[in-house]
Write an enzyme that holds these catalytic residues in place. Structure first.
Site, mmCIF file in Angstrom:
data_model
loop_
_atom_site.group_PDB
_atom_site.id
_atom_site.type_symbol
_atom_site.label_atom_id
_atom_site.label_comp_id
_atom_site.label_asym_id
_atom_site.label_seq_id
_atom_site.Cartn_x
_atom_site.Cartn_y
_atom_site.Cartn_z
ATOM 1 N N TYR A 42 0.844 -1.197 0.000
ATOM 2 C CA TYR A 42 0.000 0.000 0.000
ATOM 3 C C TYR A 42 0.880 1.248 0.000
ATOM 4 O O TYR A 42 1.981 1.243 0.546
ATOM 5 C CB TYR A 42 -0.947 -0.014 1.194
ATOM 6 C CG TYR A 42 -2.107 -0.968 0.990
ATOM 7 C CD1 TYR A 42 -3.351 -0.506 0.587
ATOM 8 C CD2 TYR A 42 -1.931 -2.345 1.152
ATOM 9 C CE1 TYR A 42 -4.407 -1.381 0.371
ATOM 10 C CE2 TYR A 42 -2.976 -3.225 0.930
ATOM 11 C CZ TYR A 42 -4.211 -2.740 0.536
ATOM 12 O OH TYR A 42 -5.252 -3.620 0.307
ATOM 13 N N PHE B 131 2.019 -10.414 2.068
ATOM 14 C CA PHE B 131 2.484 -11.523 1.234
ATOM 15 C C PHE B 131 1.424 -12.621 1.355
ATOM 16 O O PHE B 131 1.531 -13.521 2.187
ATOM 17 C CB PHE B 131 3.844 -12.018 1.705
ATOM 18 C CG PHE B 131 4.986 -11.090 1.413
ATOM 19 C CD1 PHE B 131 5.887 -11.367 0.388
ATOM 20 C CD2 PHE B 131 5.174 -9.934 2.150
ATOM 21 C CE1 PHE B 131 6.953 -10.512 0.115
ATOM 22 C CE2 PHE B 131 6.224 -9.074 1.891
ATOM 23 C CZ PHE B 131 7.115 -9.356 0.866
ATOM 24 N N ASP B 132 0.398 -12.527 0.523
ATOM 25 C CA ASP B 132 -0.783 -13.350 0.749
ATOM 26 C C ASP B 132 -0.526 -14.845 0.612
ATOM 27 O O ASP B 132 -1.244 -15.647 1.214
ATOM 28 C CB ASP B 132 -1.898 -12.926 -0.211
ATOM 29 C CG ASP B 132 -2.520 -11.595 0.188
ATOM 30 O OD1 ASP B 132 -2.564 -11.318 1.395
ATOM 31 O OD2 ASP B 132 -2.951 -10.841 -0.693
ATOM 32 N N GLU C 207 2.494 -15.633 3.778
ATOM 33 C CA GLU C 207 2.067 -15.277 5.127
ATOM 34 C C GLU C 207 0.757 -15.932 5.537
ATOM 35 O O GLU C 207 0.495 -16.097 6.731
ATOM 36 C CB GLU C 207 1.940 -13.755 5.245
ATOM 37 C CG GLU C 207 3.286 -13.038 5.198
ATOM 38 C CD GLU C 207 3.164 -11.530 5.236
ATOM 39 O OE1 GLU C 207 4.182 -10.873 5.523
ATOM 40 O OE2 GLU C 207 2.064 -11.001 4.952
ATOM 41 N N ASN D 197 -10.175 -9.351 2.845
ATOM 42 C CA ASN D 197 -11.111 -8.549 2.069
ATOM 43 C C ASN D 197 -11.068 -8.846 0.578
ATOM 44 O O ASN D 197 -11.986 -8.491 -0.152
ATOM 45 C CB ASN D 197 -10.823 -7.056 2.279
ATOM 46 C CG ASN D 197 -9.371 -6.708 1.964
ATOM 47 O OD1 ASN D 197 -8.457 -7.187 2.639
ATOM 48 N ND2 ASN D 197 -9.139 -5.891 0.948
ATOM 49 N N TYR D 198 -10.018 -9.520 0.105
ATOM 50 C CA TYR D 198 -9.822 -9.710 -1.323
ATOM 51 C C TYR D 198 -10.126 -11.144 -1.739
ATOM 52 O O TYR D 198 -9.880 -12.089 -0.986
ATOM 53 C CB TYR D 198 -8.373 -9.401 -1.720
ATOM 54 C CG TYR D 198 -8.203 -8.114 -2.493
ATOM 55 C CD1 TYR D 198 -7.744 -6.961 -1.866
ATOM 56 C CD2 TYR D 198 -8.491 -8.045 -3.859
ATOM 57 C CE1 TYR D 198 -7.571 -5.777 -2.579
ATOM 58 C CE2 TYR D 198 -8.313 -6.873 -4.571
ATOM 59 C CZ TYR D 198 -7.859 -5.743 -3.936
ATOM 60 O OH TYR D 198 -7.700 -4.576 -4.634
ATOM 61 N N HIS E 201 -2.785 1.085 -4.050
ATOM 62 C CA HIS E 201 -1.971 -0.089 -3.757
ATOM 63 C C HIS E 201 -1.641 -0.815 -5.051
ATOM 64 O O HIS E 201 -2.155 -0.477 -6.122
ATOM 65 C CB HIS E 201 -2.694 -1.025 -2.779
ATOM 66 C CG HIS E 201 -4.006 -1.542 -3.287
ATOM 67 N ND1 HIS E 201 -5.160 -0.797 -3.282
ATOM 68 C CD2 HIS E 201 -4.345 -2.743 -3.817
ATOM 69 C CE1 HIS E 201 -6.157 -1.496 -3.793
ATOM 70 N NE2 HIS E 201 -5.686 -2.686 -4.136
ATOM 71 N N HIS F 226 -0.663 -4.928 -6.727
ATOM 72 C CA HIS F 226 -0.634 -6.380 -6.557
ATOM 73 C C HIS F 226 0.478 -6.933 -7.444
ATOM 74 O O HIS F 226 0.540 -6.605 -8.641
ATOM 75 C CB HIS F 226 -1.950 -7.025 -6.997
ATOM 76 C CG HIS F 226 -3.159 -6.536 -6.263
ATOM 77 N ND1 HIS F 226 -3.748 -7.231 -5.238
ATOM 78 C CD2 HIS F 226 -3.904 -5.412 -6.432
ATOM 79 C CE1 HIS F 226 -4.797 -6.566 -4.796
ATOM 80 N NE2 HIS F 226 -4.914 -5.451 -5.509
ATOM 81 N N ASP G 102 8.168 -24.064 -14.533
ATOM 82 C CA ASP G 102 9.243 -25.027 -14.796
ATOM 83 C C ASP G 102 9.022 -25.581 -16.204
ATOM 84 O O ASP G 102 8.312 -26.565 -16.403
ATOM 85 C CB ASP G 102 9.206 -26.140 -13.744
ATOM 86 C CG ASP G 102 10.352 -27.135 -13.897
ATOM 87 O OD1 ASP G 102 11.106 -27.026 -14.886
ATOM 88 O OD2 ASP G 102 10.479 -28.033 -13.045
ATOM 89 N N GLU H 150 22.244 -16.390 -15.254
ATOM 90 C CA GLU H 150 21.128 -15.955 -14.416
ATOM 91 C C GLU H 150 21.104 -14.445 -14.177
ATOM 92 O O GLU H 150 20.028 -13.840 -14.177
ATOM 93 C CB GLU H 150 21.160 -16.697 -13.077
ATOM 94 C CG GLU H 150 20.806 -18.173 -13.219
ATOM 95 C CD GLU H 150 20.969 -18.942 -11.927
ATOM 96 O OE1 GLU H 150 20.209 -19.901 -11.712
ATOM 97 O OE2 GLU H 150 21.876 -18.592 -11.136
ATOM 98 N N HIS I 11 -3.529 -0.522 -8.562
ATOM 99 C CA HIS I 11 -4.960 -0.359 -8.306
ATOM 100 C C HIS I 11 -5.221 1.004 -7.674
ATOM 101 O O HIS I 11 -4.883 1.240 -6.517
ATOM 102 C CB HIS I 11 -5.460 -1.475 -7.385
ATOM 103 C CG HIS I 11 -6.950 -1.537 -7.300
ATOM 104 N ND1 HIS I 11 -7.626 -2.531 -6.626
ATOM 105 C CD2 HIS I 11 -7.918 -0.729 -7.814
ATOM 106 C CE1 HIS I 11 -8.918 -2.326 -6.720
ATOM 107 N NE2 HIS I 11 -9.122 -1.231 -7.431
#
Length: 686
Positions: free
Chosen positions: A314, A327-328, A331, A411-412, A468, A470, A477, A517, A629
């Site tokens: 946010y 970190f949905d 977390e 909420n999401y 905020h 996302h 892979d 890499e 958003h």
């Protein structure tokens, strides 16, 4: 029990999205039975297998009082084992388990050998915090409600019924605050539910409870003194929105001969595609061993695809907002929060529904009915051409196969849709919906841009939606016609005007190999239409070029948080929207596995620092979808779905259009419909 459940529902003592999850965890029963044999190494753990793993762990002597099960999932066999497996042969069957003990502040992980019925490994993970679960949510709410300081702050805002305040527990994150380190903390944010169903429309601004889940006390209460609470009723059920529009005419999807795909266990066969799927507690929906049948030969496209991590930062500096960097996945667990889909609204009537078995904190098993929907749908025109000389039309109608799940994180809502196409394309389409995080503000006015605050836009009386972003990172892979792949970058640029470009219209596409890499940390480039192709240099197509699949970005955004911000340090994968790494089985999550309250430094940024070679190697492509958003009134009180994602399309993988063999749809000629008659002009006769 009924009284407890009633109080939980009435007071909203945890994040609304976890309500069903927590209630079921309280009433689930535990049974023990010998687990049935799985039919494939990648079949997700079933209910009996989870129960068996829990039973073995409880009998091992390693558990302490207060240990709870954070994750119980399939410990996937090695890639070599899976790819060499022959139907009917025996295979390794293990469970990966994460446990957390709040009293000891201890996180441990274990592997259970389900075939042998014994513990294969056990180790404590120092300085790691397991994900936040329903137990944490309920406990945090109880702690806040019992705190006298919190009660006084609520009453200061004119709320005389604190029991009707909903407290959501957010991960504390990491901000290098010494007194916050070494504890299991959450930040409690309050919303006045009252008699409404949508507490998020009434945020209690300026109040943050830092809750210690080890001591079960509020360590610190932050109160800015802002006391205004929006009074809007933000309910949006049918009874609340007013007069409904006329219902649409029935739309029926009929497949009288049954579904057009074959389902055996967790394997799907459809229109030359063959793949496996599952749900893990952390990642949610996962695809495995995706192949395409090309003239009788199964050709591999990718080995495994899933959400790797997501973060929602946010952009407001005030005390209750700068700490919101959710970190949905790491977390909370996207799979652990998977919804039970609702018939007729979350999926069409022709869908096949799959349940998911998930472990609860006490080791019991919750079976989520209708967790995954698989269905066919119309895909528009597949291909078409009309010969303008003869008028002859050749066209084909496209059909798509969708594998879908939805997870509610507070909420999401996040919908994940893997879409298989008949032309060999594979898409990820995201549905972002739910309720925006709102902030109470003093002024009910706004400027011409809809601003009532520098960091958000007005969406209701005394209410703004805070700016905020996302970011959702997907781990792909890729195994394009085998494991030894390379990645090339595709850039299209105009030639300089001059003698070689006399009409100033020349442009060309160049292919640049990504050899190591560090070089493969790539940015988006709209000017060059940048894309990336995963090729197999040892397998050539009919034209002599390496076969490949192209990753085509969709909507995307760059992070606005600065590189030195803590969210960027913790989410190092935000430094580039695309990374390529050499395959390592333990490298699964873009920000590292134990992200809750971590200070960063792990994940992609660390792994890619090895700068391993990437040409003709087993490579993993990591792609991040970014969405900025900025809230609109039209997204309040609940958002219309916002769609984003990416595509994987064949690039030289086939000799020609692979959908040429799709047969023409045979339907009856439509009957002409009577046309409405125009009324005669006034005064006309006849």
């Amino acid at each position: 029990m009924k009284a407890l459940l009633s109080r939980i529902v009435r007071t909203g003592e945890f994040r609304t999205g976890l309500l069903a999850f927590a209630v079921l965890s309280l009433i689930a029963a535990t049974t023990h039975a010998a687990p049935p044999a799985a039919s494939n190494p990648l079949e997700p753990l079933g209910k009996a297998e989870i129960e068996s793993a829990v039973k073995i762990l409880k009998a091992s002597g390693n558990l302490a009082d207060g240990d709870r099960f954070s994750v119980v999932a399939l410990n996937e066999p090695s890639k070599e084992e899976v790819l060499s497996y022959k139907p009917g042969a025996s295979f390794r069957r293990e469970a990966f388990v994460v446990l957390y003990n709040a009293g000891l502040n201890r996180t441990a992980q274990a592997v259970v050998d389900l075939n042998a019925g014994k513990l294969a490994s056990w180790r404590e993970v120092p300085e790691a915090q397991a994900r936040i679960d329903a137990v944490d949510q309920i406990e945090a709410s109880k702690i806040a409600h019992a705190d006298s300081g919190w009660q006084a702050a609520i009453r200061k805002r004119g709320i005389q019924d604190p029991e009707n305040v909903q407290v959501d527990a957010w991960s504390a994150g990491y901000f290098n605050v010494p007194e916050e380190q070494g504890k299991r903390l959450v930040r409690g944010f309050s919303y006045y539910r009252g008699k409404t169903h949508n507490a998020y429309s009434r945020p209690i601004e300026g109040l943050v409870a830092i809750i210690n889940l080890n001591t079960k006390k509020v360590d610190k209460l932050i109160d800015t003194g802002f006391t205004l609470v929006p009074t809007e009723n933000g309910d949006f059920d049918e009874k609340s929105v007013g007069k409904l529009r006329q219902a649409t005419a029935p739309l029926q999807i009929a497949q009288p001969q049954g579904a057009g795909f074959e389902l055996k266990g967790n394997e799907v066969s459809w229109q030359k595609w063959r793949f496996r799927f599952g749900i893990t507690p952390r990642e949610g929906l996962v695809l495995y061993t995706v192949t395409y049948d090309d003239q009788g030969r199964a050709r591999s496209v990718l080995y495994r695809a899933a959400l790797s991590e997501m973060v929602v930062p946010y952009g407001d500096p005030s005390p209750g907002w700068y700490v919101k960097n959710a970190f949905d996945e790491g977390e909370y667990g996207v799979g652990a929060l998977v919804d039970s889909l609702e018939p007729g609204n979350d999926y069409p009537s022709n869908a096949t529904l799959i349940d998911a078995a998930l472990a609860e904190g006490d080791g019991s098993v919750r079976v989520v009915p209708r967790a995954i929907a698989i269905y066919e749908r119309d895909g528009g025109i597949l291909w078409k051409h009309v010969d303008y000389i003869t008028g002859h039309n050749e066209s084909r109608r496209a059909r798509q196969l969708v594998v879908s799940s939805v997870s509610t994180v507070g909420n999401y809502e996040y919908g994940f849709n893997w879409i298989f196409n008949q032309d060999g394309a594979l898409e990820m389409n995201l549905d972002l919906t739910g309720i925006m995080q709102a902030k109470g503000v003093e002024t009910d006015g706004a400027d011409s841009g809809g601003h009532a605050d520098a960091y958000g836009h007005r969406v209701g009386p005394n209410t703004i939606a805070v700016n905020h972003q996302h970011f959702l990172n997907f781990r792909l892979d890729m195994d394009v016609d085998g494991r030894e792949n390379s990645v090339v970058e595709l850039n299209t640029q105009a030639d300089q005007a001059g003698s070689d470009n006399p009409y100033a219209n020349n442009f060309r596409m160049s292919e640049t190999p990504l050899t190591h890499e560090q070089e493969a940390r790539r940015q988006l480039d709209l000017a060059s239409g940048r894309q990336w192709k995963i090729i197999n240099p040892s397998v050539k197509n009919a034209l002599g070029a390496p076969v490949g699949y192209i990753l085509i970005p969709g909507e995307n955004a760059l992070p606005y948080a600065a590189p030195e911000s803590w969210v960027r340090k913790r989410a190092g994968f935000l430094d580039a929207p695309l990374w390529v790494t050499q395959y390592q089985p333990e490298e699964m999550n873009a920000a590292g596995y134990y992200i809750n309250q971590s200070k960063g430094g792990g994940g992609l940024a660390k792994w890619a620092s090895a700068d391993r070679p990437l040409q003709a190697r087993d490579v993993v492509v990591w792609y991040t979808v970014g969405i900025t958003h900025i809230g609109r009134p039209e997204e309040w009180p609940v958002m219309p779905s916002h769609h984003a994602g990416f595509r994987l399309i064949p690039g030289g993988f086939f000799a020609r259009n692979p959908a040429l063999d799709v047969p023409k749809e045979r339907v009856a000629e439509p009957k002409p419909q009577p046309q409405p008659q125009s009324p005669a002009p006034a005064g006309a006769s006849g």
